[in-house]
Design a protein around this motif. Sequence first.
Motif, PDB file in Angstrom:
ATOM      1  N   ILE A   4       0.903  -0.950   0.015  1.00  0.00           N
ATOM      2  CA  ILE A   4      -0.033   0.050   0.073  1.00  0.00           C
ATOM      3  C   ILE A   4       0.916   1.270   0.006  1.00  0.00           C
ATOM      4  CG2 ILE A   4      -1.809   1.256   1.360  1.00  0.00           C
ATOM      5  CD1 ILE A   4      -2.811  -1.320   0.324  1.00  0.00           C
ATOM      6  N   ASP A   5       0.757   2.222  -0.902  1.00  0.00           N
ATOM      7  CA  ASP A   5       1.130   3.604  -0.840  1.00  0.00           C
ATOM      8  C   ASP A   5       0.330   4.506   0.014  1.00  0.00           C
ATOM      9  OD1 ASP A   5       3.638   2.845  -2.336  1.00  0.00           O
ATOM     10  OD2 ASP A   5       2.833   3.812  -4.112  1.00  0.00           O
ATOM     11  N   LEU A   6       1.034   5.314   0.842  1.00  0.00           N
ATOM     12  CA  LEU A   6       0.464   6.315   1.467  1.00  0.00           C
ATOM     13  C   LEU A   6       0.874   7.887   1.531  1.00  0.00           C
ATOM     14  CD1 LEU A   6       0.226   4.534   5.153  1.00  0.00           C
ATOM     15  CD2 LEU A   6      -1.782   4.714   3.388  1.00  0.00           C
ATOM     16  N   ARG A   7       0.012   8.696   1.022  1.00  0.00           N
ATOM     17  CA  ARG A   7       0.734   9.920   0.679  1.00  0.00           C
ATOM     18  C   ARG A   7       0.303  10.702   2.266  1.00  0.00           C
ATOM     19  NH1 ARG A   7       0.783  10.557  -5.036  1.00  0.00           N
ATOM     20  NH2 ARG A   7       1.973   8.880  -5.480  1.00  0.00           N
ATOM     21  N   VAL A   8       1.497  11.363   2.847  1.00  0.00           N
ATOM     22  CA  VAL A   8       1.215  11.977   3.987  1.00  0.00           C
ATOM     23  C   VAL A   8       1.387  13.336   3.791  1.00  0.00           C
ATOM     24  CG1 VAL A   8       2.263  12.113   6.446  1.00  0.00           C
ATOM     25  CG2 VAL A   8       2.562   9.924   4.893  1.00  0.00           C
ATOM     26  N   SER A   9       0.326  13.937   4.441  1.00  0.00           N
ATOM     27  CA  SER A   9       0.348  15.527   4.713  1.00  0.00           C
ATOM     28  C   SER A   9       0.104  15.984   5.905  1.00  0.00           C
ATOM     29  CB  SER A   9      -0.715  16.094   3.696  1.00  0.00           C
ATOM     30  OG  SER A   9      -0.680  17.485   3.914  1.00  0.00           O
ATOM     31  N   THR A  10       0.972  16.747   6.573  1.00  0.00           N
ATOM     32  CA  THR A  10       1.030  17.245   7.904  1.00  0.00           C
ATOM     33  C   THR A  10       1.027  18.936   7.796  1.00  0.00           C
ATOM     34  OG1 THR A  10       3.373  17.677   8.448  1.00  0.00           O
ATOM     35  CG2 THR A  10       2.660  15.563   8.633  1.00  0.00           C
ATOM     36  N   VAL A  11       0.001  19.416   8.599  1.00  0.00           N
ATOM     37  CA  VAL A  11      -0.111  20.894   8.927  1.00  0.00           C
ATOM     38  C   VAL A  11      -0.246  21.147  10.310  1.00  0.00           C
ATOM     39  CG1 VAL A  11      -2.707  20.853   8.702  1.00  0.00           C
ATOM     40  CG2 VAL A  11      -1.345  22.803   8.080  1.00  0.00           C
ATOM     41  N   PRO A  12       0.354  22.172  10.830  1.00  0.00           N
ATOM     42  CA  PRO A  12       0.361  22.673  12.366  1.00  0.00           C
ATOM     43  C   PRO A  12      -1.151  23.331  12.431  1.00  0.00           C
ATOM     44  CG  PRO A  12       1.737  24.130  10.952  1.00  0.00           C
ATOM     45  CD  PRO A  12       1.359  22.949  10.228  1.00  0.00           C
ATOM     46  N   ILE A  13      -1.815  22.861  13.696  1.00  0.00           N
ATOM     47  CA  ILE A  13      -2.836  23.385  14.068  1.00  0.00           C
ATOM     48  C   ILE A  13      -3.028  23.784  15.647  1.00  0.00           C
ATOM     49  CG2 ILE A  13      -4.318  22.100  12.310  1.00  0.00           C
ATOM     50  CD1 ILE A  13      -5.049  20.058  14.566  1.00  0.00           C
ATOM     51  N   GLN A  14      -3.989  24.305  16.153  1.00  0.00           N
ATOM     52  CA  GLN A  14      -4.006  24.666  17.231  1.00  0.00           C
ATOM     53  C   GLN A  14      -3.484  23.748  18.470  1.00  0.00           C
ATOM     54  OE1 GLN A  14      -4.222  27.933  18.186  1.00  0.00           O
ATOM     55  NE2 GLN A  14      -3.985  27.607  20.390  1.00  0.00           N
ATOM     56  N   GLY A  15      -4.207  22.602  18.263  1.00  0.00           N
ATOM     57  CA  GLY A  15      -3.858  21.548  19.016  1.00  0.00           C
ATOM     58  C   GLY A  15      -2.493  20.526  19.109  1.00  0.00           C
ATOM     59  N   GLY A  16      -1.754  20.876  17.772  1.00  0.00           N
ATOM     60  CA  GLY A  16      -0.715  20.112  17.505  1.00  0.00           C
ATOM     61  C   GLY A  16      -0.531  20.039  15.989  1.00  0.00           C
ATOM     62  N   GLU A  17      -0.542  19.062  15.368  1.00  0.00           N
ATOM     63  CA  GLU A  17      -0.466  18.817  14.126  1.00  0.00           C
ATOM     64  C   GLU A  17      -1.370  17.899  13.571  1.00  0.00           C
ATOM     65  OE1 GLU A  17       3.883  18.381  12.242  1.00  0.00           O
ATOM     66  OE2 GLU A  17       4.019  17.219  14.110  1.00  0.00           O
ATOM     67  N   SER A  18      -2.035  18.272  12.567  1.00  0.00           N
ATOM     68  CA  SER A  18      -3.198  17.348  12.034  1.00  0.00           C
ATOM     69  C   SER A  18      -2.403  16.657  10.710  1.00  0.00           C
ATOM     70  CB  SER A  18      -4.207  18.332  11.252  1.00  0.00           C
ATOM     71  OG  SER A  18      -5.297  17.469  10.405  1.00  0.00           O
ATOM     72  N   VAL A  19      -2.871  15.306  10.701  1.00  0.00           N
ATOM     73  CA  VAL A  19      -2.103  14.570   9.445  1.00  0.00           C
ATOM     74  C   VAL A  19      -3.259  13.682   8.708  1.00  0.00           C
ATOM     75  CG1 VAL A  19      -0.373  12.624   9.082  1.00  0.00           C
ATOM     76  CG2 VAL A  19      -0.069  14.203  11.089  1.00  0.00           C
ATOM     77  N   VAL A  20      -2.947  14.047   7.531  1.00  0.00           N
ATOM     78  CA  VAL A  20      -4.028  13.042   6.485  1.00  0.00           C
ATOM     79  C   VAL A  20      -3.126  12.146   5.738  1.00  0.00           C
ATOM     80  CG1 VAL A  20      -5.696  13.477   4.762  1.00  0.00           C
ATOM     81  CG2 VAL A  20      -5.541  15.287   6.284  1.00  0.00           C
ATOM     82  N   LEU A  21      -3.730  10.796   5.655  1.00  0.00           N
ATOM     83  CA  LEU A  21      -2.800   9.734   4.928  1.00  0.00           C
ATOM     84  C   LEU A  21      -3.763   9.550   3.919  1.00  0.00           C
ATOM     85  CD1 LEU A  21      -1.781   7.349   7.781  1.00  0.00           C
ATOM     86  CD2 LEU A  21      -0.610   9.421   6.706  1.00  0.00           C
ATOM     87  N   ARG A  22      -3.294   9.606   2.578  1.00  0.00           N
ATOM     88  CA  ARG A  22      -4.318   9.207   1.549  1.00  0.00           C
ATOM     89  C   ARG A  22      -3.879   7.844   0.940  1.00  0.00           C
ATOM     90  NH1 ARG A  22      -5.028  12.039  -4.454  1.00  0.00           N
ATOM     91  NH2 ARG A  22      -6.763  10.901  -5.278  1.00  0.00           N
ATOM     92  N   ILE A  23      -4.779   6.940   0.981  1.00  0.00           N
ATOM     93  CA  ILE A  23      -4.359   5.721   0.743  1.00  0.00           C
ATOM     94  C   ILE A  23      -4.650   5.288  -0.934  1.00  0.00           C
ATOM     95  CG2 ILE A  23      -5.087   3.237   1.079  1.00  0.00           C
ATOM     96  CD1 ILE A  23      -6.470   4.085   3.898  1.00  0.00           C
ATOM     97  N   LEU A  24      -3.417   4.733  -1.245  1.00  0.00           N
ATOM     98  CA  LEU A  24      -3.440   4.492  -2.957  1.00  0.00           C
ATOM     99  C   LEU A  24      -3.173   3.001  -2.891  1.00  0.00           C
ATOM    100  CD1 LEU A  24      -1.093   7.316  -4.069  1.00  0.00           C
ATOM    101  CD2 LEU A  24      -3.538   7.348  -4.257  1.00  0.00           C
ATOM    102  N   ASP A  25      -4.409   2.359  -2.958  1.00  0.00           N
ATOM    103  CA  ASP A  25      -4.178   0.837  -2.959  1.00  0.00           C
ATOM    104  C   ASP A  25      -4.388   0.214  -4.354  1.00  0.00           C
ATOM    105  OD1 ASP A  25      -4.667  -1.993  -3.002  1.00  0.00           O
ATOM    106  OD2 ASP A  25      -6.094  -1.740  -1.433  1.00  0.00           O
TER     107      ASP A  25
END
Length: 545
Positions: A248-269
């Motif tokens: 599985i390939d995962l595209r990772v995107s992080t962005v700083p937010i008020q509570g820490g870091e928000s992370v989104v993993l896009r799943i490429l199956d």
Amino acid sequence: MSKPDTRQIGRILLDMGVLKQSQLQAALGEQRRNGGRLGEILCERGVVTSEDLSRGVALQKGLEWVSSEGLQADAEAVSLLDAATARAFGVLPLGIAKGKLRLAVADADSLPLLGDLEGMTGHPVEPLLADPSALTQAVEDAYRTREEAVEAIADTEAGESAPIVRLLESILARAVRDAAADVHFEPYQGEFRVRMRVDGVLYEIDPPPAHLAPALISRIKVMANLDISETRMPQDGRIEMLVDGNPIDLRVSTVPIQGGESVVLRILDRRSLKLNLADLGLQPDEMEQMESLVRLPNGIVLVTGPTGSGKTTTLYSLLQSINHPDLKILTVEDPVEYDLDGIVQVPVNEAIGVNYARVLRTMLRQDPDVILVGEIRDPETAKIAVEAALTGHLVLSTLHTNDAPSTVTRMVDLGVEPFLLAATLEGVVAQRLVRCVCTNCSESYTPDSDLLEKSGCSKDEGFARGAGCEKCHHTGFAGRTAIYEILPVDDGIRRHFLEDSSTTSLRGLARKRKMRTLRERGIELASQGKASLEEILRETQGEAD
């Protein structure tokens, strides 16, 4: 630093007893013939070691020399500099003494650059020279140890019964099994939310305890080779892993937010990617139209729709249908989502100026037959796409428009002259993805009278909806299918938009030519019990009711 030694490096190595006069003379002769640095020549000839050379250079420059055994990095010092910067500069923070950061360096000529590191670390730098190969290994060891320490801390925070590694694996395994497109990790003050996007809709899963958020996010960043110490800037990365034994390939995107870091993993199956036109939900007449468009020798074919409407899958399927050794197919994408065997794929990198227009100009010199442009988003890219079509290439691309007729207006708005568009545009495909009624809990029903009125349907048609079950997470929907609106551009349409390129006028002509709209195609699905009428009307709400 001590006083520099004014002797030449050859004399220093002679006096150190690691070099003979005859060896020095032979190396000097080679230098006169071929140029190059004497020290490098001596190492290449095998008469001195790189360690001997670095010791000699340290004496010449008046620097302290550190052996491979002495390259023991202090954890506090290592934390001052991220791994990518340490590798780029060829340095290793060893420790802090008397307010200065003791920094092992591989190349004495890089000393003028160390001022940049003083600003990054907040400490004045004291350079020490080390053997380059030993230093490279020490950098890898030091930062690997640091990453392992972070993982160990994460596991400890998670508790012995549910280590972070297994927790993340279980979340991803569930996401893959549920055919999720994305996983969202969102920490807030005192709360940690994990959501998955399935069939275009986000739903929340039971979240881990809020105090595990930093450890879980750090684990993701380590796997994606991101800088775990950088929490103030967005980062992007990629993870390749096995889930249930499948790659599985995962595209990772992080962005700083008020509570820490928000992370989104896009799943490429790759298993879930259908690259066959027959699997896209096309009707027989639509299949015939699509196949005729992609087999044209030249021209432009555009696929339109909002983000997440399946345009990339349609384009990949079109390419796969003509992917034969006798055709050269090139793509330029942002990013390249899936590797296609036999097709040359080029990623866009806006950060270094490698944009669609620039890559497209270069691709025209690669003698392609077919070119896929991920998106026409600016006048320059539109112009080059037209030029490519005029010079004998078939160009496939995407636009963000609501339907097929409005695509003509959008291209004119991008600066393409109507006469050039008339000479090159061969067809437009608009599409949407709609959720299918779950076959496990499907039940017949009669829609509300206002929905029937909007759709022009009667209550006697075979409408269905999902009651909700475990299989569909009680949503009533399972899986998605595409609906299409295909507008082949013939001579009559070309003459028309040369006179009037307005969307309303073109839509009227297309309807006269029996073009089936997105809403009409969707209502067919709903009347067959495959999709809900509410879903169809919502997804095609831009059309006249």
